[in-house]
Design an enzyme around this catalytic site. Structure first.
Site, mmCIF file in Angstrom:
data_model
loop_
_atom_site.group_PDB
_atom_site.id
_atom_site.type_symbol
_atom_site.label_atom_id
_atom_site.label_comp_id
_atom_site.label_asym_id
_atom_site.label_seq_id
_atom_site.Cartn_x
_atom_site.Cartn_y
_atom_site.Cartn_z
ATOM 1 N N ASP A 1 12.472 -4.195 4.762
ATOM 2 C CA ASP A 1 12.869 -2.826 5.140
ATOM 3 C C ASP A 1 14.369 -2.662 5.285
ATOM 4 O O ASP A 1 14.837 -1.834 6.070
ATOM 5 C CB ASP A 1 12.171 -2.390 6.450
ATOM 6 N N GLY B 1 16.415 -1.509 3.067
ATOM 7 C CA GLY B 1 16.955 -0.402 2.266
ATOM 8 C C GLY B 1 17.162 -0.823 0.825
ATOM 9 O O GLY B 1 18.004 -0.257 0.120
ATOM 10 N N LYS B 2 16.365 -1.788 0.383
ATOM 11 C CA LYS B 2 16.508 -2.276 -1.007
ATOM 12 C C LYS B 2 16.215 -1.171 -2.017
ATOM 13 O O LYS B 2 16.854 -1.110 -3.066
ATOM 14 C CB LYS B 2 15.554 -3.450 -1.262
ATOM 15 N N GLY C 1 7.327 -1.090 0.598
ATOM 16 C CA GLY C 1 7.498 0.363 0.551
ATOM 17 C C GLY C 1 8.962 0.646 0.324
ATOM 18 O O GLY C 1 9.765 0.524 1.230
ATOM 19 N N HIS C 2 9.322 0.968 -0.902
ATOM 20 C CA HIS C 2 10.726 1.207 -1.224
ATOM 21 C C HIS C 2 10.979 2.716 -1.294
ATOM 22 O O HIS C 2 10.457 3.399 -2.165
ATOM 23 C CB HIS C 2 11.096 0.509 -2.540
ATOM 24 N N THR D 1 -0.054 -6.184 6.488
ATOM 25 C CA THR D 1 -0.147 -4.783 6.070
ATOM 26 C C THR D 1 -1.582 -4.407 5.655
ATOM 27 O O THR D 1 -1.813 -3.274 5.237
ATOM 28 C CB THR D 1 0.796 -4.517 4.883
ATOM 29 N N GLN E 1 10.115 -7.315 0.437
ATOM 30 C CA GLN E 1 10.168 -7.957 1.757
ATOM 31 C C GLN E 1 11.575 -8.537 1.988
ATOM 32 O O GLN E 1 12.538 -7.969 1.507
ATOM 33 C CB GLN E 1 9.076 -9.029 1.911
ATOM 34 N N ARG F 1 3.542 1.975 10.571
ATOM 35 C CA ARG F 1 3.657 1.284 11.857
ATOM 36 C C ARG F 1 5.081 1.371 12.402
ATOM 37 O O ARG F 1 6.041 1.259 11.635
ATOM 38 C CB ARG F 1 3.312 -0.209 11.705
ATOM 39 N N ARG G 1 8.483 0.113 13.697
ATOM 40 C CA ARG G 1 9.141 -1.188 13.521
ATOM 41 C C ARG G 1 9.790 -1.618 14.829
ATOM 42 O O ARG G 1 10.289 -0.776 15.586
ATOM 43 C CB ARG G 1 10.211 -1.089 12.436
HETATM 44 P P1 IMP Z 1 1.416 -9.164 4.308
HETATM 45 O O1 IMP Z 1 2.537 -9.231 3.334
HETATM 46 O O2 IMP Z 1 0.677 -7.862 4.271
HETATM 47 O O3 IMP Z 1 0.524 -10.349 4.237
HETATM 48 O O4 IMP Z 1 2.072 -9.208 5.788
HETATM 49 C C1 IMP Z 1 2.692 -10.369 6.299
HETATM 50 C C2 IMP Z 1 3.888 -10.006 7.163
HETATM 51 O O5 IMP Z 1 4.923 -9.463 6.317
HETATM 52 C C3 IMP Z 1 3.615 -8.941 8.216
HETATM 53 O O6 IMP Z 1 4.435 -9.196 9.339
HETATM 54 C C4 IMP Z 1 4.070 -7.658 7.554
HETATM 55 O O7 IMP Z 1 4.421 -6.669 8.489
HETATM 56 C C5 IMP Z 1 5.280 -8.164 6.796
HETATM 57 N N1 IMP Z 1 5.593 -7.358 5.617
HETATM 58 C C6 IMP Z 1 4.956 -7.339 4.436
HETATM 59 N N2 IMP Z 1 5.531 -6.478 3.579
HETATM 60 C C7 IMP Z 1 6.574 -5.953 4.237
HETATM 61 C C8 IMP Z 1 7.582 -5.017 3.864
HETATM 62 O O8 IMP Z 1 7.651 -4.502 2.745
HETATM 63 N N3 IMP Z 1 8.507 -4.736 4.824
HETATM 64 C C9 IMP Z 1 8.491 -5.317 6.045
HETATM 65 N N4 IMP Z 1 7.568 -6.195 6.434
HETATM 66 C C10 IMP Z 1 6.619 -6.511 5.543
#
Ligand code: IMP
Length: 429
Positions: free
Chosen positions: A12, A14-15, A39-40, A128, A222, A301, A303
């Site tokens: 998150d 800001g990519k 989520g970009h 997520t 991520q 959610r 942050r």
């Molecule tokens: P997963 O990728 O859904 O398995 O989640 C694993 C962890 O990575 C959790 O803490 C999520 O909140 C975090 N996470 C996954 N994708 C993102 C993202 O795009 N931004 C921020 N956190 C993420």
């Protein structure tokens, strides 16, 4: 010149905005890991686009986007994204390539993830819930389904056998479940009909693009601290968000990466569970959350928010060989009297300057802060460096000093134009 743009915190950063800004300098934007957990968000002239799988470069009509073999793809989510773009006037057309080796997120992956998280109870990861982890588990377990396998969705083919076995295993795992493998297979066939035109050997396609002199932007999802190997395990995602993921997730050699741009927010956020040494509770954290609109672009959610963590940033710089930084959301700090930056951790009587990725050790660390003066005039929407308050410039200069690399992009708002470019040399044309 090819550039990797990746997150240097917990995601998150800001990519989406940074990739969208830089995209016109490149012919290709290629995504190498993750799935629709990302989520970009990109704002263009008041219009908001949230992309989950398709690289942000798609908003530029002359750019081809690649979704690499290192990603995991929910076919419905991908097709919905294509439709969403079309409804906003952006046609994907033939500007998309999907690796035949990317793995498919199957309907049972999400169910398995929900079960696993529930079973973990207090130790849950806070995922997520997109089925990302179980899809990668199946890939590593060599029972996963690749997009290219969908070419034969007949009930007698090899794919049918794998689907039958996987669905049966899932039905055994979840009490009362009665998923029908034939229905699952039929759904795959429908998706294949719609997707097959984009599916290709994307590693070969990228090699040819490079041969033809096309510049590539490698888009990370991520962030470094969520990397499966180098992040705060087990509170991580299931892929390599660090620079190594570019090579494995796209089938390109290391020599294809000329520069690495790390994106950091001017403070820190994290979604889900796991240690966050600079986390602010109460009104200070709430202020950052509200001012920065820190709510997940994928899940909504809230942050967790905290001060900038330079120990974590130095780790990300080291891991990724970051050449330069893009610092986003500087404007969110507008109006604060003082700003804290974490420069080291205290663990008992020890002072740590190197980031301990072990989440148990990290959870026992206290941040050591340096206090910098805030600024009273607004940086929001500022597009020239000279118009920034001196304290904001001093803050950025301190981050650069702590990182050991220059901050070449400063973002002062959500729109494309709310940006200061300080060094175009590092960023390509
Ligand atoms: P997963 O990728 O859904 O398995 O989640 C694993 C962890 O990575 C959790 O803490 C999520 O909140 C975090 N996470 C996954 N994708 C993102 C993202 O795009 N931004 C921020 N956190 C993420």
């Amino acid at each position: 010149m090819n550039l990797a743009v990746l997150g240097a915190q917990w995601g998150d950063e800001g990519k989406g905005k940074v990739v969208d800004l830089l995209a016109p300098r490149f012919s290709v934007v290629a995504r190498y890991q993750g799935g629709h957990n990302a989520g970009h968000t990109v704002h263009v002239s008041g219009q908001k686009f949230v992309l989950h799988l398709i690289p942000s470069g798609i908003l530029h009509p002359e750019i081809t986007c690649v979704i690499g073999n290192g990603t995991v793809i929910d076919l419905d989510a991908l097709l919905s994204e294509v439709e969403m773009l079309a409804s906003l006037g952006i046609e994907v057309g033939d500007r998309l390539r999907i690796s035949n080796n990317a793995h498919v997120i199957m309907p049972y992956h999400r169910d398995i993830e929900l079960l696993a998280e529930a079973r973990r109870g207090e130790r849950k990861i806070g995922t997520t819930s997109r089925g990302i982890g179980p899809a990668y588990e199946d890939k590593i377990g060599r029972r996963g389904i690749r997009i290219g396998d969908l070419v034969d969705c007949s009930e007698t083919g090899a794919l049918a056998g794998i689907v039958r076995e996987n669905v049966a295993a899932r039905n055994r795992l979840i009490s009362g479940a009665a998923m029908d493998w034939k229905v699952v297979l039929a759904q795959l066939a429908v998706s294949w009909e719609r997707l097959s035109g984009w599916v290709t050997d994307s590693s070969l396609w990228l090699a040819r693009a490079r041969q033809a002199g096309q510049a590539i932007l490698f888009e990370g999802a991520q962030g470094a601290l969520l990397d499966i190997d180098h992040g705060t395990f087990p509170y991580v995602t299931s892929s390599n968000a660090t620079v190594g993921g570019v090579c494995t997730g796209l089938g390109v050699p290391p020599s294809a990466i000329d520069r690495v741009l790390g994106v950091v927010k001017a403070y820190t956020t994290r979604v889900g569970e796991g240690p966050l040494p600079t986390e602010l509770s109460g009104s200070s954290g709430d202020r950052l959350r509200e001012s920065g609109q820190e709510y997940g672009a994928s899940t909504g959610r809230p942050r967790r928010c905290g001060w900038f963590d330079a120990v974590a940033m130095r780790y990300a710089v080291r891991l990724n060989g970051i050449d330069a930084l893009a610092v986003t959301k500087l404007d969110v700090l507008d109006g604060l009297k003082e700003i804290q930056v974490c420069t080291a951790y205290r663990k008992g009587s020890e002072l740590l300057h190197d980031f301990p990725a072990d989440s148990v050790v990290l959870a026992s660390c206290e941040p050591v802060y340096e206090t910098l003066p805030g600024w009273s005039w607004l940086t929001e929407g500022v597009q020239r460096e000279e118009a920034l308050p001196p304290e904001a410039l001093a803050y950025v200069a301190r981050l650069e000093e702590l990182a050991g690399v220059p901050a070449v992009i400063l973002s002062t708002g959500s729109d494309r134009i709310d940006t200061i470019f300080r060094d175009n040399e590092i960023l390509g044309r």
